[in-house]
Design a protein around this motif. Structure first.
Motif, PDB file in Angstrom:
ATOM      1  N   ALA A 254       0.832  -1.205   0.000  1.00 28.35           N
ATOM      2  CA  ALA A 254       0.000   0.000   0.000  1.00 28.35           C
ATOM      3  C   ALA A 254       0.865   1.253   0.000  1.00 28.35           C
ATOM      4  N   HIS A 259      -1.363   3.978  -1.948  1.00 29.90           N
ATOM      5  CA  HIS A 259      -2.792   3.815  -1.707  1.00 29.90           C
ATOM      6  C   HIS A 259      -3.095   4.030  -0.223  1.00 29.90           C
ATOM      7  N   TYR A 260      -3.676   5.164   0.084  1.00 31.57           N
ATOM      8  CA  TYR A 260      -4.103   5.417   1.459  1.00 31.57           C
ATOM      9  C   TYR A 260      -5.463   4.790   1.743  1.00 31.57           C
ATOM     10  N   GLN A 261      -6.273   4.599   0.701  1.00 29.58           N
ATOM     11  CA  GLN A 261      -7.599   4.002   0.856  1.00 29.58           C
ATOM     12  C   GLN A 261      -7.653   2.689   0.083  1.00 29.58           C
ATOM     13  N   THR A 262      -8.478   1.780   0.591  1.00 32.24           N
ATOM     14  CA  THR A 262      -8.712   0.517  -0.100  1.00 32.24           C
ATOM     15  C   THR A 262      -9.518   0.779  -1.369  1.00 32.24           C
ATOM     16  N   HIS A 263      -9.119   0.090  -2.458  1.00 31.31           N
ATOM     17  CA  HIS A 263      -9.750   0.325  -3.757  1.00 31.31           C
ATOM     18  C   HIS A 263     -10.291  -0.976  -4.338  1.00 31.31           C
ATOM     19  N   ALA A 266      -8.122  -0.554  -8.313  1.00 34.73           N
ATOM     20  CA  ALA A 266      -7.162   0.470  -7.896  1.00 34.73           C
ATOM     21  C   ALA A 266      -6.375   1.000  -9.095  1.00 34.73           C
ATOM     22  N   SER A 280      -3.618  11.283   1.062  1.00 29.73           N
ATOM     23  CA  SER A 280      -3.795  11.214  -0.381  1.00 29.73           C
ATOM     24  C   SER A 280      -2.459  11.504  -1.049  1.00 29.73           C
ATOM     25  N   GLY A 305      -5.698  -0.557   1.119  1.00 28.31           N
ATOM     26  CA  GLY A 305      -4.972   0.674   1.368  1.00 28.31           C
ATOM     27  C   GLY A 305      -4.492   0.730   2.806  1.00 28.31           C
TER      28      GLY A 305
END
Length: 462
Positions: A254, A259-263, A266, A280, A305
């Motif tokens: 991650a 990637h700070y957020q799970t996608h 992605a 971000s 993420g």
């Protein structure tokens, strides 16, 4: 250990291991190159391979010596700055590092003398065997050290004793832990590519001075063949290593991908500036869904993420993000040079394309930069742990104050830049000398003991 002392201890180890890692990355590949050169000389009776062997042998010996010296320092730091780590992991890592000494280092040290000084003292087959054994010893050294590091990344086959130490329950599982095969292949290929581009840079440098230099042509051609063949294999091996890392260290991936957020689906972020405050990547350039395709082989695959992990378990994102991109960029640069060499070879202009030679000279140190970037990605991405998920870096440190560490760190910086700076300067001087000027009275004996006319030196003494 307070925060400042911990940071200083981490920086000291990073500084010393960064100096050390570049030498094995060079000598592993160079030892194999020397074995190939001597084997070709014995098979073909062509004196140019013997000349190239002797040219690179001195460079190998100095690099090997510098690697040994820089490696010894690392062991002392386990006792000074990381004594808790040494105590907790000693029952597992101690034997593995001992095996490296008893097998790899004994082979290297025992046969290096024959390799360096035995050309005229032992039979040709025995000398060639010594060269091959030294090359095999460098492989064994990489095997054990990477087993140690891989166990720290993906620990397996262990339990705990009454003192809270890690103890082996299954040595097979300890040595061949889940990430070990991928790391070993990735590192060995990186070492071969590092050596290939150093050899190519030296050959290209001498071709710029004398395009007809026969030994420069030979070393350049051999190096570019290796680059063209091995670089695509390394890219595939790196992808497989990345998938293994995703399985066992998803937080590291991650951070690598930003990637700070799970996608679901992605994107692949090519460039940007990670921002830990806003969670971000600012000013990012991305390709939609390509990240999921690479990591999960599906356009809509889920990629975790950093939000899937506790914030105090996040690695430093910016360092991991950029070091990973440096490594990947250099890898594709190597691929481009390797493919270009094939085109030039087909056009029969490989030795006349001065613009390409200049690129290869500039790219000479790229393998070292890629190895360091890969090491930073691996080790910083493992944070905050020394043994992933089990023992943190803060828990591993010795109870020593910042003042003591700062004194030793200062001494290391001063001594390293003086000693290794002189070593690097001498290596560059050796590489600057034309191989056709190397020992003009070169003993060019063939394997059967007869004399052959050495490659002419008179045309290359500019």
């Amino acid at each position: 250990m307070d925060t400042l002392a911990l940071d200083l201890a981490r920086f000291q180890f990073a500084f010393t291991v960064s100096f050390h890692i570049i030498f094995p990355a060079f000598t592993i590949g160079l030892a194999s190159f020397l074995a190939v050169l001597e084997g070709l000389w014995l098979k073909t009776n062509n004196a140019k391979y013997l000349q190239l062997y002797k040219y690179w042998l001195k460079i190998f010996a100095i690099s090997f010596g510098m690697g040994v010296v820089s490696g010894i320092v690392l062991s002392y730091q386990f006792g000074t700055n990381w004594s808790v780590f040494a105590d907790k992991t000693g029952p597992i890592l101690g034997p593995l590092m001992g095996y490296e000494v008893f097998t790899a280092f004994f082979l290297e040290a025992g046969f290096l003398g024959v390799m360096l000084f035995g050309m005229d003292r032992v039979g040709k087959k025995l000398h060639f065997a010594a060269t091959c054994i030294v090359a095999f010893g460098t492989f064994l050294s990489a095997f054990w050290i990477l087993s140690v590091n891989s166990w720290m990344q993906t620990p397996a086959g262990f339990g705990y004793n009454e003192a809270g130490q890690f103890v082996p329950l299954d040595w097979w599982a300890v040595v061949f832990n889940p990430s070990f095969p991928y790391r070993l292949v990735h590192m060995l290929l990186a070492a071969y590519l590092t050596t290939a581009f150093v050899v190519a840079a030296v050959g290209a440098y001498h071709l710029l001075k004398s395009p007809q230099n026969p030994l420069a042509r030979t070393m350049f051609s051999m190096a570019m063949w290796l680059a063209a063949i091995v670089t695509p294999i390394q890219i595939v091996a790196g992808d497989m290593h990345g998938l293994n890392t995703l399985e066992h260290q998803p937080a590291k991936v991650a951070a690598m991908e930003g990637h700070y957020q799970t996608h679901q689906g992605a994107p692949l972020i090519l460039f940007g500036i990670p921002n830990d405050q806003t969670k971000s990547v600012d000013y990012k350039v991305e390709i939609p869904k390509l990240g999921s395709l690479i990591l999960t082989h599906s356009f809509d695959g889920e990629v975790k993420g950093l939000d899937a992990f506790p914030e105090d378990k996040h690695p430093p994102v910016a360092i991991v993000f950029w070091s990973f991109r440096v490594m990947v960029a250099i890898g594709f640069g190597m691929l481009a040079l390797g493919l270009t060499s094939l085109v030039l070879r087909k056009r029969k202009t490989l030795y006349q394309a001065s613009w390409f030679h200049r690129l290869c000279v500039v790219f000479g140190p790229a393998g070292f930069v890629a190895v360091l970037a890969g090491w930073i990605t691996t080790e910083v991405g493992r944070q905050p742990y020394t043994v992933y998920g089990l023992l943190t870096t803060a828990q591993s440190a010795s109870p020593i104050d910042a003042a003591a560490i700062s004194v030793s760190l200062t001494a290391f910086v001063v001594v390293y830049f003086i000693v290794f700076g002189a070593g690097f300067f001498y290596l560059l001087r050796l590489m600057k000398k034309s191989p056709t000027r190397y020992e003009q009275a070169l003993d060019s004996r063939l394997p059967d003991g007869t004399q052959t006319s050495p490659v002419s030196h008179s045309n290359h003494l500019s």
